[in-house]
Scaffold this active site. Structure first.
Site, PDB file in Angstrom:
ATOM      1  N   ARG A  92     -22.773  24.153   4.706  1.00 54.74           N
ATOM      2  CA  ARG A  92     -22.535  23.042   5.630  1.00 54.74           C
ATOM      3  C   ARG A  92     -21.997  21.818   4.911  1.00 54.74           C
ATOM      4  O   ARG A  92     -21.101  21.130   5.422  1.00 54.74           O
ATOM      5  CB  ARG A  92     -23.821  22.716   6.397  1.00 54.74           C
ATOM      6  CG  ARG A  92     -23.731  21.533   7.364  1.00 54.74           C
ATOM      7  CD  ARG A  92     -22.459  21.504   8.197  1.00 54.74           C
ATOM      8  NE  ARG A  92     -22.191  22.731   8.910  1.00 54.74           N
ATOM      9  CZ  ARG A  92     -21.040  23.050   9.456  1.00 54.74           C
ATOM     10  NH1 ARG A  92     -20.001  22.227   9.336  1.00 54.74           N
ATOM     11  NH2 ARG A  92     -20.872  24.186  10.098  1.00 54.74           N
ATOM     12  N   LYS A 127     -10.708   0.621   7.098  1.00 51.84           N
ATOM     13  CA  LYS A 127     -11.541   1.096   8.213  1.00 51.84           C
ATOM     14  C   LYS A 127     -11.944   2.549   7.950  1.00 51.84           C
ATOM     15  O   LYS A 127     -11.461   3.488   8.576  1.00 51.84           O
ATOM     16  CB  LYS A 127     -10.787   0.947   9.532  1.00 51.84           C
ATOM     17  CG  LYS A 127     -10.505  -0.510   9.867  1.00 51.84           C
ATOM     18  CD  LYS A 127      -9.675  -0.662  11.123  1.00 51.84           C
ATOM     19  CE  LYS A 127      -9.397  -2.128  11.411  1.00 51.84           C
ATOM     20  NZ  LYS A 127      -8.521  -2.327  12.586  1.00 51.84           N
ATOM     21  N   LYS A 159      -6.431 -13.603   5.681  1.00 50.30           N
ATOM     22  CA  LYS A 159      -6.405 -13.423   7.140  1.00 50.30           C
ATOM     23  C   LYS A 159      -6.763 -14.741   7.812  1.00 50.30           C
ATOM     24  O   LYS A 159      -6.975 -15.765   7.159  1.00 50.30           O
ATOM     25  CB  LYS A 159      -7.341 -12.282   7.529  1.00 50.30           C
ATOM     26  CG  LYS A 159      -6.973 -10.974   6.818  1.00 50.30           C
ATOM     27  CD  LYS A 159      -7.621  -9.767   7.431  1.00 50.30           C
ATOM     28  CE  LYS A 159      -6.845  -9.297   8.625  1.00 50.30           C
ATOM     29  NZ  LYS A 159      -7.359  -8.016   9.174  1.00 50.30           N
ATOM     30  N   GLU A 186      -1.708 -12.989   6.546  1.00 46.19           N
ATOM     31  CA  GLU A 186      -1.522 -12.745   7.978  1.00 46.19           C
ATOM     32  C   GLU A 186      -1.047 -14.021   8.658  1.00 46.19           C
ATOM     33  O   GLU A 186      -1.624 -15.097   8.448  1.00 46.19           O
ATOM     34  CB  GLU A 186      -2.840 -12.287   8.600  1.00 46.19           C
ATOM     35  CG  GLU A 186      -2.787 -12.076  10.096  1.00 46.19           C
ATOM     36  CD  GLU A 186      -4.140 -11.722  10.686  1.00 46.19           C
ATOM     37  OE1 GLU A 186      -4.163 -11.235  11.829  1.00 46.19           O
ATOM     38  OE2 GLU A 186      -5.168 -11.943  10.023  1.00 46.19           O
ATOM     39  N   ASP A 207       0.356  -9.242  13.064  1.00 42.11           N
ATOM     40  CA  ASP A 207      -0.662  -8.461  13.783  1.00 42.11           C
ATOM     41  C   ASP A 207      -0.458  -8.545  15.288  1.00 42.11           C
ATOM     42  O   ASP A 207      -0.166  -9.616  15.836  1.00 42.11           O
ATOM     43  CB  ASP A 207      -2.049  -8.998  13.410  1.00 42.11           C
ATOM     44  CG  ASP A 207      -3.174  -8.023  13.745  1.00 42.11           C
ATOM     45  OD1 ASP A 207      -2.902  -6.807  13.802  1.00 42.11           O
ATOM     46  OD2 ASP A 207      -4.308  -8.476  13.943  1.00 42.11           O
TER      47      ASP A 207
END
Length: 270
Positions: A92, A127, A159, A186, A207
């Site tokens: 597994r 992510k 950002k 950004e 974005d």
């Protein structure tokens, strides 16, 4: 990678595989085959030797493919021989890694195929599954995607919240230069775009634009900085974004939404 493999084995086996201990003689030898049950792109194969080395009891492992190779439905890509209990204990964990990572590689390959013939490269993102970033980034690369930064430590990505904390676009860029690392920023408005270009930003992140909007922004930038598009980019629309003239598109879906592929392990008495 030993530590993540060790943790996975401990999580599954715990104090022992009670089913195998109850049903299978301790000295029983068996062989097993890993089989693709659908067309896929492989990743995670380097984990197989580590998995079996940590448990012991395996005398032969043959990995017949490499990460990034395509596999047809029904194709055998690895074989193993050893104590049956060991093969059952590891089954597994081996499948979990292979199915997840090959799912990422398969998704990544679909994205790269979708933009083929354009000058745009596909990037992955941060992510990722906690604890599995390195493995998932390797899988994305096996599928043909370009790895973006590994974490917060190897490149500067300014950002909107960084801009707010630094007191503006120019201030953030000027402070970031002292790091000596690659800088990307950004920008969300035309005002921020002009300020970033005036400050000499080498790489811009745009974005949540539509492809039509992105064409206008890319035209205005006119090669003064590298351009990356992100936000809402999917397999269905990535081609449209790639054709805007951007240098890069980034898609979190490559890792956070990749579907595990179907791989089976078939065991036989040796």
């Amino acid at each position: 990678m030993n530590e993540i493999v060790r943790l996975a084995l401990e999580e599954d086996i715990g104090s022992g595989d009670v089913t195998s201990q109850a049903c299978v003689p301790e000295s029983q030898v068996a062989s097993g085959r890993f089989v693709a049950r659908e067309p896929l792109v492989l990743a995670g194969l380097d984990l197989l030797p580590e998995i079996y080395a940590l448990r012991g009891g395996v005398d032969r492992l043959a990995v017949l493919k490499h990460d990034g190779d395509r596999c047809a439905e029904g194709e055998v890509f690895a074989t193993v021989r050893g104590l049956a209990r060991t093969l059952l204990e590891c089954e597994r964990v081996a499948l979990n890694f292979l199915q997840r990572l090959s799912g990422v590689a398969t998704t990544a390959r679909r994205f790269t195929v979708a933009v083929a013939g354009t000058a745009c490269r596909v990037l992955d993102t941060r992510k990722t599954t906690p604890g599995l970033r390195r493995l998932e980034k390797l899988a994305a690369a096996a599928g043909g995607v370009t790895n973006h930064r590994m974490g917060l430590f190897d490149a500067v990505l300014i950002k909107n919240n960084h801009i707010a904390a630094a007191g503006g676009v120019r201030s953030a860029i000027e402070r970031a230069r002292a790091s000596g690392l690659p800088i990307e920023i950004e920008v969300r408005t035309r005002e921020q775009l002009h300020e970033a270009l005036d400050a000499g930003a080498p790489h811009l992140l745009l974005d949540n634009l539509t492809p039509e909007e992105a064409v206008g922004w890319v035209r205005e930038i006119a090669g003064r900085a590298k351009v990356e598009l992100s936000g809402g980019i999917t397999l269905e629309n990535v081609r449209a974004y790639a054709e805007t003239g951007a240098d890069f598109v980034s898609a979190g879906a490559i890792t956070h939404s990749a579907q595990a592929v179907d791989i089976s392990f078939r065991l036989e008495s040796a």
